[in-house]
Design an enzyme around this catalytic site. Structure first.
Site, PDB file in Angstrom:
ATOM      1  CB  SER A  85      36.708 -31.258  59.122  1.00 45.97           C
ATOM      2  OG  SER A  85      36.844 -32.816  59.205  1.00 45.97           O
ATOM      3  CE1 TYR A 113      37.210 -35.175  51.373  1.00 45.88           C
ATOM      4  CE2 TYR A 113      35.151 -35.996  52.029  1.00 45.88           C
ATOM      5  CZ  TYR A 113      35.999 -34.892  51.616  1.00 45.88           C
ATOM      6  OH  TYR A 113      35.505 -33.794  51.712  1.00 45.88           O
ATOM      7  CE  LYS A 122      38.138 -32.822  54.269  1.00 45.08           C
ATOM      8  NZ  LYS A 122      38.743 -31.896  54.035  1.00 45.08           N
TER       9      LYS A 122
END
Length: 280
Positions: free
Chosen positions: A149, A173, A177
């Site tokens: 992550s 992004y 994650k």
């Protein structure tokens, strides 16, 4: 004796950066490593690093690895890479979902195709690869899945915001994650009776990988850690008994310090809280 003698591991995004460091360490610990990426040779990408370079380093150190060239944003490519790994080394014991993509656009300018590609690589591929490798782990009595992550999974929180506007990383992004961390704990709960440890790991401090440096010029004053720190923490999560790490969403230096692999840690998870999932 290595910690991973006789084990078979898939590491995605193994051509450079954190993935390369993980693949090298796993091979040094005795694993047969399937190194997955799209970049075969140096110069094929704008960023330094390639599968051939990773394999040369592993084999020079006496390790065993094979390259699997695949675009994991495509489900059929994910299925193929699992089969190629089985053909080379047999059933899969460990899956490290490290590969990632990102596009630098604010939401109001984001092309739909790129948004879909981001989710395909960053969250759909870990799902497909987990689904396809879990039967091997179950048949062998256990295994490990480590999802890489990022600190950007921690959202900006509620307003008002001191720094308004687009931050350069974009929503994509961080969203993928955060989804990966929720996927991790959900899958960990589903597999809690199968002796399979499912965890998520982020760097405690910035890791200046080749890919990151291609798009960003970080301040030299920004606290950082080498990719090897993430590799060590991934090894810990892949080798500790599942009852000790299953469902953990954690940070590199925090988990290494907690388990006594380093004496002192710094950064997220140690000096500052992590994401909400890390605190559950």
């Amino acid at each position: 004796m290595g910690k991973l003698d006789g084990k078979t591991a898939i590491v995605t995004g193994a051509s450079r950066g954190i993935g390369k460091a993980i693949a090298e360490l796993f091979a040094a610990e005795g694993a047969n490593v399937a190194c997955v990426a799209r970049t075969v040779n140096e110069g094929d990408s704008r960023a330094p690093g390639a599968l051939t370079t990773t394999l040369e380093g592993i084999r020079a150190g006496g390790g065993e690895a094979t390259m699997v060239v695949a675009n994991i944003g495509d489900e059929e490519e994910c299925l193929r890479l699992v089969e190629e790994t089985r053909t080379a080394y047999g059933p899969i014991d460990i899956l490290v979902n490290n590969a990632v993509t990102n596009f630098a656009h604010p939401v109001w300018e984001f092309p739909t195709k790129r948004w879909m590609i981001g989710f395909a690589v960053n969250i759909h591929a870990p799902f497909v690869l987990a689904r396809e490798t879990i039967p091997d782990m179950r048949a062998q009595g256990g295994g490990a899945i480590v999802n890489i992550s990022s600190g950007v999974a921690i959202g900006p929180g509620r307003g008002p915001y001191e720094r308004a506007g687009w931050d350069g990383m974009g929503v994509l992004y961080g969203s993928t994650k955060a989804a990966l961390e929720r996927f991790t704990q959900g899958l960990a709960a589903e597999l809690s009776v199968d002796n399979i440890a499912v965890s998520a790991l982020s760097p405690s401090q910035a890791v200046f990988t080749e890919g990151a440096l291609l798009f960003n010029k970080p301040s030299p004053d920004l606290p950082s850690e080498p990719a090897s720190t993430m590799a060590e923490a991934t090894l810990l999560l892949a080798t500790e008994p599942p009852e000790r790490v299953n469902g953990r969403v954690c940070y590199s230096q925090q988990i290494l310090q907690e388990f006594g692999w380093i004496e002192e840690g710094h950064g997220t998870g140690v000096d500052a809280p992590g994401s909400g999932y890390s605190q559950q």
